[in-house]
Write a protein that holds these residues in place. Sequence first.
Motif, PDB file in Angstrom:
ATOM      1  N   ALA A 273     -15.505  -6.052  -3.192  1.00 44.24           N
ATOM      2  CA  ALA A 273     -16.647  -5.636  -2.364  1.00 44.24           C
ATOM      3  C   ALA A 273     -16.842  -4.125  -2.361  1.00 44.24           C
ATOM      4  O   ALA A 273     -17.130  -3.517  -1.329  1.00 44.24           O
ATOM      5  CB  ALA A 273     -16.483  -6.156  -0.942  1.00 44.24           C
ATOM      6  N   GLY A 274     -16.665  -3.505  -3.529  1.00 46.69           N
ATOM      7  CA  GLY A 274     -16.882  -2.069  -3.648  1.00 46.69           C
ATOM      8  C   GLY A 274     -15.696  -1.207  -3.278  1.00 46.69           C
ATOM      9  O   GLY A 274     -15.750   0.016  -3.410  1.00 46.69           O
ATOM     10  N   HIS A 275     -14.595  -1.808  -2.810  1.00 47.29           N
ATOM     11  CA  HIS A 275     -13.395  -1.057  -2.436  1.00 47.29           C
ATOM     12  C   HIS A 275     -12.364  -1.137  -3.564  1.00 47.29           C
ATOM     13  O   HIS A 275     -12.138  -2.212  -4.128  1.00 47.29           O
ATOM     14  CB  HIS A 275     -12.770  -1.623  -1.162  1.00 47.29           C
ATOM     15  N   THR A 276     -11.733  -0.017  -3.876  1.00 46.46           N
ATOM     16  CA  THR A 276     -10.618  -0.032  -4.810  1.00 46.46           C
ATOM     17  C   THR A 276      -9.384  -0.545  -4.082  1.00 46.46           C
ATOM     18  O   THR A 276      -8.910   0.095  -3.138  1.00 46.46           O
ATOM     19  CB  THR A 276     -10.348   1.376  -5.382  1.00 46.46           C
ATOM     20  N   ILE A 277      -8.889  -1.701  -4.505  1.00 51.57           N
ATOM     21  CA  ILE A 277      -7.720  -2.294  -3.868  1.00 51.57           C
ATOM     22  C   ILE A 277      -6.438  -1.762  -4.494  1.00 51.57           C
ATOM     23  O   ILE A 277      -5.451  -1.499  -3.791  1.00 51.57           O
ATOM     24  CB  ILE A 277      -7.756  -3.826  -3.961  1.00 51.57           C
ATOM     25  N   ALA A 278      -6.443  -1.579  -5.813  1.00 54.29           N
ATOM     26  CA  ALA A 278      -5.236  -1.090  -6.498  1.00 54.29           C
ATOM     27  C   ALA A 278      -5.606  -0.570  -7.875  1.00 54.29           C
ATOM     28  O   ALA A 278      -6.651  -0.919  -8.437  1.00 54.29           O
ATOM     29  CB  ALA A 278      -4.203  -2.211  -6.618  1.00 54.29           C
ATOM     30  N   THR A 279      -4.736   0.284  -8.414  1.00 50.08           N
ATOM     31  CA  THR A 279      -4.862   0.749  -9.794  1.00 50.08           C
ATOM     32  C   THR A 279      -3.524   0.580 -10.490  1.00 50.08           C
ATOM     33  O   THR A 279      -2.469   0.543  -9.840  1.00 50.08           O
ATOM     34  CB  THR A 279      -5.279   2.228  -9.867  1.00 50.08           C
ATOM     35  N   ARG A 280      -3.570   0.443 -11.809  1.00 53.66           N
ATOM     36  CA  ARG A 280      -2.345   0.413 -12.620  1.00 53.66           C
ATOM     37  C   ARG A 280      -2.160   1.784 -13.243  1.00 53.66           C
ATOM     38  O   ARG A 280      -3.072   2.353 -13.834  1.00 53.66           O
ATOM     39  CB  ARG A 280      -2.437  -0.661 -13.708  1.00 53.66           C
ATOM     40  N   GLN A 281      -0.952   2.325 -13.107  1.00 56.05           N
ATOM     41  CA  GLN A 281      -0.625   3.641 -13.642  1.00 56.05           C
ATOM     42  C   GLN A 281       0.683   3.557 -14.415  1.00 56.05           C
ATOM     43  O   GLN A 281       1.438   2.595 -14.280  1.00 56.05           O
ATOM     44  CB  GLN A 281      -0.497   4.659 -12.505  1.00 56.05           C
TER      45      GLN A 281
END
Length: 310
Positions: A273-281
């Motif tokens: 819904a337009g929110h960044t929940i997580a990223t992979r780094q």
Amino acid sequence: MTIETPTGRLLGTWPDGSPEWHAARASRLGGSDMAAVLGRSPWVSPYRLWHLKAGNVVDGPASDAQARGHYLEDGIRRWWADRHPEFEVATGGTYAHRERDYQLANPDGLVLKDGRPVALLEIKTDSQDDDDVWGKAGTDQIPLYYRTQIQWYLDVLGLEVAHVAVLTARLEFREYTVRYDADDAAILRRRAEMFLDSLMFNEPPDFDGARSTYATVRELHPAIDGTTVELTFEEAAAYCAAKHALKAAEEAELHQRSILADRMGAAKKAAFAGHTIATRQARGESAPFVVAGRKLPDIQPRTEEEDAAA
């Protein structure tokens, strides 16, 4: 150049951190202080601010983020001025309100028209994910702790408009415009007076879960004398319950992180819904890991009825 504003009284133009700068702030509340008073500061809790103002603890050296902002400030100011040749831009100073001396402002700049201040200029740098923190450029959608600071400054200086120039995490220049809100300013003044009263009557705020609160308590009690404190049942039970809950929460989060990592596969970002929940780094040659987004939305699990309806 000495610039007076409609309601601001110029105290001086001192470098941040100088003895004169600290003396001017000692008995007054500035914009970043007000964010802390309201519990909106990510860095300073109400408890820590109270003990700073009471003189029980002192601030440490500037953080890397503060040093970065200091060195980049002049360049961002010149960028904004080049985009708005219809105005002059003057560097700020330290101001107190003419009638309410407890109100302090340290604006990054003043916007002038025909030599008269018509707006405030605030300059920010931010290393956080832009989409989770800042709204669309040209709007007034800025982080709440900066909005608090700016409303306080406008109230001190008697100005109606603040221009906010930002260098984002993506090294992108953006600008925002925030207008004075008299209702918000009245709330801020009321909360400021309550905070100052608590200092007068030696009544510190309640403890909270902020890291800066724990750091403050550690600083208040630097010695170890070898004695033992016998806790009450309630004190012991509360701490043990919190530790057990933390362990359970960490295990639950790791469980969900594993599920999320598998769901993401080779993707860089997971969103809802337009929110960044997580990223992979990844660091070096190590396998990628999942990092939670900033300001995660408060999404409550659906009930069985809601699941059926969906």
